[in-house]
Design a protein around this motif. Structure first.
Motif, PDB file in Angstrom:
ATOM      1  N   PHE A  56      25.416  45.454  36.233  1.00 37.97           N
ATOM      2  CA  PHE A  56      25.349  44.448  37.283  1.00 37.97           C
ATOM      3  C   PHE A  56      26.517  43.472  37.238  1.00 37.97           C
ATOM      4  N   GLU A  57      27.209  43.339  38.381  1.00 38.36           N
ATOM      5  CA  GLU A  57      28.184  42.275  38.602  1.00 38.36           C
ATOM      6  C   GLU A  57      27.954  41.747  40.010  1.00 38.36           C
ATOM      7  N   ALA A  58      27.685  40.458  40.137  1.00 40.07           N
ATOM      8  CA  ALA A  58      27.234  39.910  41.413  1.00 40.07           C
ATOM      9  C   ALA A  58      28.365  39.586  42.373  1.00 40.07           C
ATOM     10  N   VAL A  59      29.613  39.590  41.904  1.00 34.27           N
ATOM     11  CA  VAL A  59      30.742  39.217  42.747  1.00 34.27           C
ATOM     12  C   VAL A  59      31.449  40.482  43.217  1.00 34.27           C
ATOM     13  N   PRO A  60      31.747  40.600  44.523  1.00 41.41           N
ATOM     14  CA  PRO A  60      32.360  41.838  45.016  1.00 41.41           C
ATOM     15  C   PRO A  60      33.724  42.110  44.417  1.00 41.41           C
ATOM     16  N   LYS A  61      34.026  43.402  44.212  1.00 43.21           N
ATOM     17  CA  LYS A  61      35.333  43.807  43.723  1.00 43.21           C
ATOM     18  C   LYS A  61      36.396  43.652  44.806  1.00 43.21           C
ATOM     19  N   VAL A  62      35.982  43.880  46.049  1.00 47.58           N
ATOM     20  CA  VAL A  62      36.908  43.728  47.167  1.00 47.58           C
ATOM     21  C   VAL A  62      36.098  43.464  48.425  1.00 47.58           C
ATOM     22  N   GLU A  63      36.656  42.661  49.327  1.00 52.74           N
ATOM     23  CA  GLU A  63      36.052  42.392  50.621  1.00 52.74           C
ATOM     24  C   GLU A  63      37.061  42.769  51.692  1.00 52.74           C
ATOM     25  N   LEU A  64      36.649  43.620  52.624  1.00 51.26           N
ATOM     26  CA  LEU A  64      37.549  44.145  53.639  1.00 51.26           C
ATOM     27  C   LEU A  64      37.101  43.685  55.016  1.00 51.26           C
ATOM     28  N   ASP A  65      38.062  43.198  55.807  1.00 49.97           N
ATOM     29  CA  ASP A  65      37.786  42.868  57.200  1.00 49.97           C
ATOM     30  C   ASP A  65      38.022  44.111  58.049  1.00 49.97           C
ATOM     31  N   LEU A  66      37.037  44.445  58.901  1.00 46.93           N
ATOM     32  CA  LEU A  66      37.110  45.649  59.707  1.00 46.93           C
ATOM     33  C   LEU A  66      37.364  45.311  61.172  1.00 46.93           C
ATOM     34  N   GLY A  67      37.678  46.335  61.946  1.00 42.06           N
ATOM     35  CA  GLY A  67      37.789  46.176  63.390  1.00 42.06           C
ATOM     36  C   GLY A  67      36.420  46.189  64.035  1.00 42.06           C
ATOM     37  N   SER A  68      36.381  46.430  65.327  1.00 42.39           N
ATOM     38  CA  SER A  68      35.114  46.392  66.056  1.00 42.39           C
ATOM     39  C   SER A  68      34.258  47.621  65.805  1.00 42.39           C
ATOM     40  N   ASP A  69      34.879  48.731  65.388  1.00 42.50           N
ATOM     41  CA  ASP A  69      34.135  49.976  65.193  1.00 42.50           C
ATOM     42  C   ASP A  69      34.092  50.311  63.708  1.00 42.50           C
ATOM     43  N   TRP A  70      33.137  49.696  62.993  1.00 36.73           N
ATOM     44  CA  TRP A  70      33.094  49.874  61.541  1.00 36.73           C
ATOM     45  C   TRP A  70      32.688  51.301  61.172  1.00 36.73           C
ATOM     46  N   TRP A  71      31.880  51.958  62.022  1.00 36.41           N
ATOM     47  CA  TRP A  71      31.428  53.309  61.693  1.00 36.41           C
ATOM     48  C   TRP A  71      32.609  54.275  61.626  1.00 36.41           C
ATOM     49  N   SER A  72      33.510  54.216  62.594  1.00 37.43           N
ATOM     50  CA  SER A  72      34.691  55.077  62.567  1.00 37.43           C
ATOM     51  C   SER A  72      35.552  54.763  61.352  1.00 37.43           C
TER      52      SER A  72
ATOM     53  N   ASP B 229      39.242  45.291  37.420  1.00 35.80           N
ATOM     54  CA  ASP B 229      39.059  44.212  36.458  1.00 35.80           C
ATOM     55  C   ASP B 229      39.557  42.892  37.026  1.00 35.80           C
ATOM     56  N   THR B 230      40.799  42.895  37.537  1.00 37.06           N
ATOM     57  CA  THR B 230      41.402  41.659  38.039  1.00 37.06           C
ATOM     58  C   THR B 230      41.190  41.452  39.534  1.00 37.06           C
ATOM     59  N   ARG B 231      40.761  42.505  40.266  1.00 37.07           N
ATOM     60  CA  ARG B 231      40.608  42.493  41.722  1.00 37.07           C
ATOM     61  C   ARG B 231      41.943  42.362  42.447  1.00 37.07           C
TER      62      ARG B 231
ATOM     63  N   ARG C 262      41.349  34.493  47.029  1.00 33.54           N
ATOM     64  CA  ARG C 262      40.818  35.563  46.189  1.00 33.54           C
ATOM     65  C   ARG C 262      40.532  35.118  44.758  1.00 33.54           C
ATOM     66  N   ASN C 263      41.216  34.066  44.276  1.00 36.04           N
ATOM     67  CA  ASN C 263      41.028  33.642  42.883  1.00 36.04           C
ATOM     68  C   ASN C 263      39.988  32.536  42.745  1.00 36.04           C
ATOM     69  N   ALA C 264      39.336  32.142  43.828  1.00 38.38           N
ATOM     70  CA  ALA C 264      38.301  31.112  43.760  1.00 38.38           C
ATOM     71  C   ALA C 264      36.924  31.767  43.738  1.00 38.38           C
ATOM     72  N   PHE C 265      36.107  31.384  42.786  1.00 33.21           N
ATOM     73  CA  PHE C 265      34.760  31.923  42.644  1.00 33.21           C
ATOM     74  C   PHE C 265      34.782  33.450  42.715  1.00 33.21           C
ATOM     75  N   ASP C 266      35.467  34.023  41.738  1.00 33.83           N
ATOM     76  CA  ASP C 266      35.611  35.476  41.647  1.00 33.83           C
ATOM     77  C   ASP C 266      34.803  36.052  40.489  1.00 33.83           C
ATOM     78  N   GLY C 267      33.750  35.340  40.064  1.00 34.43           N
ATOM     79  CA  GLY C 267      32.905  35.823  38.978  1.00 34.43           C
ATOM     80  C   GLY C 267      33.453  35.526  37.596  1.00 34.43           C
ATOM     81  N   LYS C 268      34.453  34.627  37.520  1.00 36.21           N
ATOM     82  CA  LYS C 268      35.013  34.221  36.231  1.00 36.21           C
ATOM     83  C   LYS C 268      35.033  32.691  36.175  1.00 36.21           C
ATOM     84  N   TRP C 269      34.884  32.175  34.961  1.00 39.58           N
ATOM     85  CA  TRP C 269      34.900  30.728  34.784  1.00 39.58           C
ATOM     86  C   TRP C 269      36.248  30.170  35.225  1.00 39.58           C
ATOM     87  N   LYS C 270      36.210  29.141  36.061  1.00 37.22           N
ATOM     88  CA  LYS C 270      37.397  28.391  36.485  1.00 37.22           C
ATOM     89  C   LYS C 270      37.030  26.906  36.496  1.00 37.22           C
ATOM     90  N   ARG C 271      38.057  26.068  36.587  1.00 35.09           N
ATOM     91  CA  ARG C 271      37.824  24.637  36.777  1.00 35.09           C
ATOM     92  C   ARG C 271      38.397  24.240  38.131  1.00 35.09           C
TER      93      ARG C 271
END
Length: 640
Positions: free
Chosen positions: A116-132, A169-171, A519-528
């Motif tokens: 289990f890791e609760a933070v996504p490895k990558v987030e992708l923005d899609l166009g209007s037709d995500w199924w294709s 590991d680093t995303r 991308r480096n903010a709240f990425d599942g690793k301790w930061k200040r």
């Protein structure tokens, strides 16, 4: 025997098989929407089929006014490193301050489901037709990297296809076949439309149309040579071919994952790591150093409840899932039905529904013995656990609690005890906490944090006196600063306010907005994290060591935009009533599970320096839950 996996109303959306013949599949119902989680079925030697449902609600949720995330994956990927990944559909609302228009952006998030890791490895923005997009863009994972195809805009040439590599590991994302060599001056290289691609071992094969001269090509990319390459020629080989169909077919025939042939190295197997996150009551995982004999491990390995009140005299049944040398355990605390034969060892596993581990309870993984062997009959070296590595105390159902730091982080960020927020699974409601009700004109809030969900935190400066004078409260009018920190950061602040002298309050505000991928903010690793508000300046900074800070930047812009502004209206005597700085509330907002430590609110000078000492307004650590976090406060933030 054949075991039906669905009823007449259901259809299977994905299907995979682990190393021990356990089937993983997703089901959907045309009439009732998505069925949450990953279904699992495993035939046994006794003729029964064991079932379990791996709940995946930790990776998605329904949201109010601002986005949505399906709790059921659209695809699952069994990787060569023993991990199980899931691709989740979702979306978010984005605000464009130039047009004053909200737009909907469809997204895909890739999570590591097991371990289990609760933070996504990558987030992708899609166009209007995500199924294709999904049909034409498979994900492939090997050697610690995830690969997928995408298209990018090329100035003066419309679009071109690229292949992207994500370091799991680093995303960090590397774009391969990128036609944009430089922006200043603008230099465009080879552009491709990709027909087909496959990753085999460390080589990525593809067929494509080279748009520069409309020729069909076959290409090979040496993925291990990309990091140290001085030019694309160091890792890319291309040759022209006569037939587009033949090129695509040749790539299609390449074996994606080479057959694994284990070799006895003579070493006794060991337990490398036990994964038992307190935020996760749905699964546990164990990394072994060698491919194990499954029967020998399952015959001895036990999961027990701390007070022996759950399971069968404290022994909790679980469905094992093997991916390579990693064992994933899905516990089931379901009570036995009266018509099930009492001699069957895992009664709870005879039913598709699954009851997870309980909030607030303690569980232990044990039973390791030399009778456990690898596939070459080498005996397991019995592990000696320290610091409760094989014990997990599941978090409470909701609210703040004090917990022990389990990660290895710099002392300037967090030490010993930390504060944790347990977010309810069945709702998506932000909780508001007033950290201070008497902010000075210039201040800093600094805190260490790690997120265990895909949201970060929000911080706001709220004018409670103005809201009281108006007889209602509204974040747009009464919030002077509001920032949402996360993988996508949104920042709203007031540049001017309209004073209604007849009624004695501010009746309107000019707001400015800044948003983008961070991308480096709240990425599942301790930061200040640091928010400075002084004079007309607001600045947001981030530190990975707790000492050296850099301004938070939007990572998907070129050049980089930083979250700092110099046209803030300021906090001086806000209501013209002579009671300067006595009505501003500093509000912390949370919705996903997270941990905090070393929270400090400090008085600054008008130039941004520390006025007296750090934490002179408020300072708290994780030794106990402070009064400021014991109760939620009511603020009208629902529409943000």
């Amino acid at each position: 025997t054949a075991t039906p996996l669905t009823n007449d109303d259901m259809w299977i959306s994905f299907f995979a098989v682990d190393s021990a013949n356990t089937v993983l599949y997703g089901t959907e119902n045309w009439g009732n929407g998505n069925a949450t989680g990953i279904q699992m079925a495993r035939p046994t030697d006794s003729g029964f089929t064991e079932f379990a449902n791996l709940d995946t609600s930790l990776f998605g949720s329904n949201r109010q006014n601002g986005g949505w995330q399906s709790p059921t994956p659209r695809r699952v990927i069994l990787a060569d490193d023993g991990r199980l990944y899931g691709v989740f559909e979702g979306g978010r609302d984005n605000y464009d301050p130039n047009t004053d228009v909200w737009t909907w952006t469809q997204t895909l998030k890739v999570f590591q489901i097991l371990p289990f890791e609760a933070v996504p490895k990558v987030e992708l923005d899609l166009g209007s037709d995500w199924w294709s997009w999904m049909q034409s863009t498979p994900f492939q994972i090997a050697n610690g990297y995830m690969y997928f195809t995408d298209d990018i805009s090329v100035p003066g040439y419309n679009t071109a296809d690229v292949i992207k590599m994500v370091n799991l590991d680093t995303r960090e994302i590397t774009t391969v076949l990128n036609p944009i060599i430089s922006y200043m001056p603008l230099t465009i290289g080879d552009r491709f439309t990709i027909y087909n691609w496959r990753l085999s071992g460390e080589t990525l094969y593809f067929s494509a149309l080279k748009l520069n001269n409309n020729t069909v090509v076959m290409g090979e990319i040496n993925t291990t040579a990309i990091a140290g390459a001085s030019s694309v020629n160091d890792y890319l080989t291309i040759q022209e071919t006569a037939s587009a169909a033949g090129a695509a077919s040749a790539v299609q025939d390449i074996e994606v994952i080479a057959a694994f042939v284990p070799v006895d190295d003579g070493n006794d197997p060991t337990v490398l790591e036990v994964f038992n996150d307190p935020e996760n009551m749905f699964s546990l995982s164990i990394d072994f150093s060698e491919p194990m004999d499954h029967d020998s491990v399952e015959a001895g390995l036990t999961l027990t409840s701390g007070n022996n009140s759950e399971g069968d005299n404290g022994v909790v049944p679980y469905l094992p899932l093997w991916i390579g040398s990693t064992l994933h355990m899905v516990p089931d605390l379901q009570s036995s039905e009266p018509d099930v034969p009492t001699w069957y060892p895992s009664l709870a596993l005879l039913y598709p529904t699954t009851v997870p581990m309980s909030f607030g309870e303690t569980y232990e993984i044990g039973g390791f013995a030399t009778t456990m062997t690898d596939i070459f009959n080498n005996a397991l070296t019995v592990p000696v656990f320290g610091s409760n590595e094989n014990i997990v105390q599941i978090r409470p159902a909701n609210g703040w609690y004090s917990s022990t730091l389990t990660q290895n982080v710099p002392a300037a960020i967090a030490t010993a005890d930390t504060l944790k927020f347990a977010a309810p699974f069945d709702q998506y409601n932000w909780k508001n906490y007033a950290l201070n009700n008497d902010l000075p004109e210039n201040f800093r809030i600094e805190l260490s944090a790690i997120n265990f969900g895909w949201e970060g935190i929000q911080l706001a400066v709220f004018d409670q006196e103005n809201a009281t004078a108006r007889g209602t409260d509204d974040w747009w009018t009464d919030s002077l600063v509001k920032i949402r920190l996360g993988n996508w950061t949104e920042f709203n602040y007031q540049t001017s306010r309209g004073w209604d002298s007849g009624n004695g309050y501010y009746s309107w505000a000019n707001n400015s907005w800044l948003s983008g991928e961070t991308r480096n903010a709240f990425d599942g690793k301790w930061k200040r994290y640091r928010l400075d508000v002084y004079g007309t300046t607001i600045a947001v900074s981030i530190s990975e060591d707790g000492t050296n800070f850099d301004l938070l930047s939007i990572t998907n812009s070129d050049p980089l935009d930083e979250f700092t502004v110099n046209d803030f209206v300021g906090l001086a005597d806000p209501n013209d009533d002579g009671n300067a700085n006595t009505e501003y509330h500093l509000v912390l907002r949370t919705v996903s599970a997270l941990a905090l430590d070393n929270v400090e609110v400090t008085t600054l000078t008008v130039g941004g320096a520390i006025a007296t000492s750090a934490g002179d307004i408020m300072s708290l650590d994780g030794a106990s839950v402070p009064t400021e976090l014991n109760a939620t406060a009511s603020y009208s933030f629902d529409n943000w």
